[in-house]
Design an enzyme around this catalytic site. Structure first.
Site, PDB file in Angstrom:
ATOM      1  N   LEU A   1       0.879  -1.155   0.008  1.00  0.00           N
ATOM      2  CA  LEU A   1      -0.246  -0.123  -0.232  1.00  0.00           C
ATOM      3  C   LEU A   1       0.909   1.314  -0.099  1.00  0.00           C
ATOM      4  O   LEU A   1       1.474   1.586   0.923  1.00  0.00           O
ATOM      5  CB  LEU A   1      -0.859   0.038   1.382  1.00  0.00           C
TER       6      LEU A   1
ATOM      7  N   ALA B   1      -0.246   4.543  -1.344  1.00  0.00           N
ATOM      8  CA  ALA B   1      -1.217   5.487  -2.245  1.00  0.00           C
ATOM      9  C   ALA B   1      -1.447   6.791  -1.429  1.00  0.00           C
ATOM     10  O   ALA B   1      -1.720   7.697  -2.034  1.00  0.00           O
ATOM     11  CB  ALA B   1      -2.597   5.033  -2.802  1.00  0.00           C
TER      12      ALA B   1
ATOM     13  N   ARG C   1       0.964  13.693   7.660  1.00  0.00           N
ATOM     14  CA  ARG C   1       1.644  13.825   8.800  1.00  0.00           C
ATOM     15  C   ARG C   1       3.130  14.208   8.716  1.00  0.00           C
ATOM     16  O   ARG C   1       3.953  14.787   9.517  1.00  0.00           O
ATOM     17  CB  ARG C   1       1.574  12.867   9.985  1.00  0.00           C
TER      18      ARG C   1
ATOM     19  N   GLY D   1      -8.700   5.322   2.266  1.00  0.00           N
ATOM     20  CA  GLY D   1      -8.654   4.120   3.318  1.00  0.00           C
ATOM     21  C   GLY D   1      -7.901   3.136   2.624  1.00  0.00           C
ATOM     22  O   GLY D   1      -7.781   2.584   1.599  1.00  0.00           O
TER      23      GLY D   1
ATOM     24  N   SER E   1       2.197  -2.103   4.355  1.00  0.00           N
ATOM     25  CA  SER E   1       2.391  -0.900   4.085  1.00  0.00           C
ATOM     26  C   SER E   1       3.781  -0.229   3.474  1.00  0.00           C
ATOM     27  O   SER E   1       4.749  -0.726   3.947  1.00  0.00           O
ATOM     28  CB  SER E   1       1.928   0.042   5.194  1.00  0.00           C
TER      29      SER E   1
ATOM     30  N   TYR F   1      37.986  27.543 -17.924  1.00  0.00           N
ATOM     31  CA  TYR F   1      36.640  28.210 -18.148  1.00  0.00           C
ATOM     32  C   TYR F   1      36.850  29.682 -18.368  1.00  0.00           C
ATOM     33  O   TYR F   1      37.841  30.347 -17.687  1.00  0.00           O
ATOM     34  CB  TYR F   1      35.990  28.443 -16.967  1.00  0.00           C
TER      35      TYR F   1
ATOM     36  N   SER G   1      55.289  25.121  -9.167  1.00  0.00           N
ATOM     37  CA  SER G   1      54.326  25.516  -8.259  1.00  0.00           C
ATOM     38  C   SER G   1      53.553  26.991  -8.789  1.00  0.00           C
ATOM     39  O   SER G   1      54.336  27.718  -9.630  1.00  0.00           O
ATOM     40  CB  SER G   1      54.928  25.808  -6.839  1.00  0.00           C
TER      41      SER G   1
END
Ligand code: UD1
Ligand code: MG
Length: 459
Positions: free
Chosen positions: A9, A11, A16, A78, A101, A387, A405
């Site tokens: 189940l 759906a 809550r 339900g 569930s 970029y 470096s």
């Protein structure tokens, strides 16, 4: 032939949860609750699996794919009404149907098997899986008569104050004789506090028509936890995390502090790997054997071979080959592929790049959109300038090259193998094999100039 079927189940909206995300899609250890349920159902031998979807149907289907069939409950009236939506798919089956569930993510396949076995031994028309909750608030209560036989399930909102004292709860998991289930569902009404068609009412209906209803009480309440709000979600996550961590430890992984180690359900870890506290391992991450993952590292959807060391770093959608190491405080952004024995030290950021065997990038460097060969030495503070404000460009650095470096490598750029970039250079032109490039202002020394400056030293 008797068949075994499952109805999941899923759906409900999950009011809550107070969430934009549908309840059963909330994740517990990186996996949707309903996916946890389906995974355990799949471990149990089943002929058909039907998931009832409604709210967020498309999202639930996208999550579970074709591992289950679907029935649509267009309007949520339900749990009993939800089960009825599976009737067209299952009504002809002779056999047993498991109902579970989508918001109870902790059940194991073993418990489902135990429930089937109990149901068969009792020759029952329905068997309810129950447990004893320390705080039963919110759950349906199991009402038994004075000799302990189950009479009915009463929902929290419909329970009398006496019934609210009952600690034995309905876990929301049941097995039913398939034909009797659908026949009884047609007799339910929505005459209750929530105005819904309750699946739980089927129990009383079966009892009244003289069928055997059994209740199998499982020992571990934690496994039966239903998640209706975020508090329960956190509790369920804690239990699942504990379960996952224990399994890894049993499989030979050392967790220094399992209470603060967060490993998603799909993660794989090889034996003799050591994981310090505060580590987060997410998604489809795979870690090999004999690795060391230092404190507060986070690894998402990445693959690490054996003997890899990660020290306080963030890795995303990347790979690290055997013997490589990273950190502290470094970052692999997506599509970074780090070769064997590569050393990535402090404050190194890599994005969409491959780095060949034995190459060293020790400190304070950004490597983006690049292909680096083997045994290259990248000095401190090197920037792969990828970029131009509009497009990303690629830099290729050949084997055994040396990048001094504080150099900028401005892409697109090709630095051939066995070539050398002097420290402090801003490189815009390709280097050929054996070239040395130096691209910086020549130094001029001005004798006695110190005395002309306002600066007088620090006494
Ligand atoms: C339900 C049980 C309760 C049990 C608890 C265990 C009923 C009436 N109550 O209560 O006895 O103790 O589970 O966790 O069955 N759903 C639909 N369609 C609907 C309504 C719900 O598919 O119309 C789905 C939900 O998505 C959810 C499951 O059914 O996955 C259970 O619904 P939920 O509202 O969470 O029921 P609970 O109040 O938890
Ligand atoms: Mg629930």
């Amino acid at each position: 032939m008797n068949t075994r079927n499952t109805i999941i189940l899923a759906a409900g909206k999950g009011t809550r949860m107070k969430s934009k995300l549908y309840k059963v899609l909330h994740q517990v250890c990186g996996k949707a609750m309903v996916d946890h349920v389906l995974t355990q159902v799949e471990k149990t031998q089943m002929d058909q699996i039907v998931t009832v979807v409604g709210y967020g149907a498309d999202d639930v289907k996208a999550t579970l794919g074709d591992r289950t069939a679907y029935a649509l409950q267009a309007k949520q009236m339900g749990t009993g009404h939800a089960v009825l939506q599976a009737e067209p798919l299952l009504k002809d089956e002779v056999g047993t149907t498991l109902i579970v569930s989508g918001d109870t993510p902790l059940f194991t396949a073993q418990t489902f098997e135990d429930l089937f076995a109990y149901h068969e031994a009792k020759h029952a028309a329905a068997t309810i899986l129950t447990s004893v909750a320390p705080d039963p608030t919110g759950y349906g209560r199991i009402v038994r008569n004075n000799i302990g036989i189950v009479e009915k399930i009463v929902e929290q909102k419909d329970a009398s104050s006496e019934e609210q004292e009952i600690h034995e709860i309905n876990t929301g998991v049941y097995v039913f004789d398939n034909q009797k289930l659908f026949a009884a569902l047609h007799q339910t009404s929505n005459d209750n506090a929530q105005g819904e068609y309750y699946l739980t009412d089927v129990i009383e209906i079966l009892k009244q028509q003289g069928d055997i209803v059994a209740a199998y009480q499982m020992a571990d309440f934690d496994e039966s936890m239903g998640v209706n709000d975020r508090v329960a979600l956190a509790n369920a996550t804690k239990i699942m995390r504990n379960r996952i961590n224990r399994q890894h430890m049993r499989d030979g992984v050392t967790l220094i502090d399992p209470d603060t180690t967060y490993i998603d359900a799909g993660v794989k870890i090889g034996s003799d790997t050591i994981i310090e506290g505060g580590v987060v391992l997410k998604g489809s991450t795979v870690i090999g054997e004999d690795c060391y993952i230092g404190a507060h590292s986070e690894i998402r959807n990445s693959t690490l071979a054996d003997h890899v060391t990660v020290t306080s770093s963030l890795l995303e959608e990347s790979t690290m080959a055997s013997g490589s190491d990273i950190g502290p405080n470094s970052h692999l952004r997506p599509e970074s592929h780090i070769g064997p024995k590569v050393h990535l030290g402090n404050f190194v950021e890599v994005k969409k790049a491959t780095i060949g065997e034995g190459t060293k990038v020790g400190h304070l460097t950004y490597v983006g959109n690049a292909k680096l060969g083997k045994h290259i030495n990248i000095g401190c503070g090197v920037i792969f300038v990828n970029y131009d404000g509009l497009h990303k460009h690629e830099t290729v650095v050949g084997d055994d090259a040396f990048i001094g470096s504080n150099s900028n490598l401005i892409a697109p750029l090709n630095v051939a193998d066995h070539s050398f970039v002097a420290a402090g250079s801003t490189i815009t032109d390709d280097l050929k094999q054996y070239d040395m490039a130096i691209a910086r202002q020549r130094q001029t020394n001005k004798p006695n100039y110190y005395q002309k400056l306002p600066y007088r030293g620090e006494d």
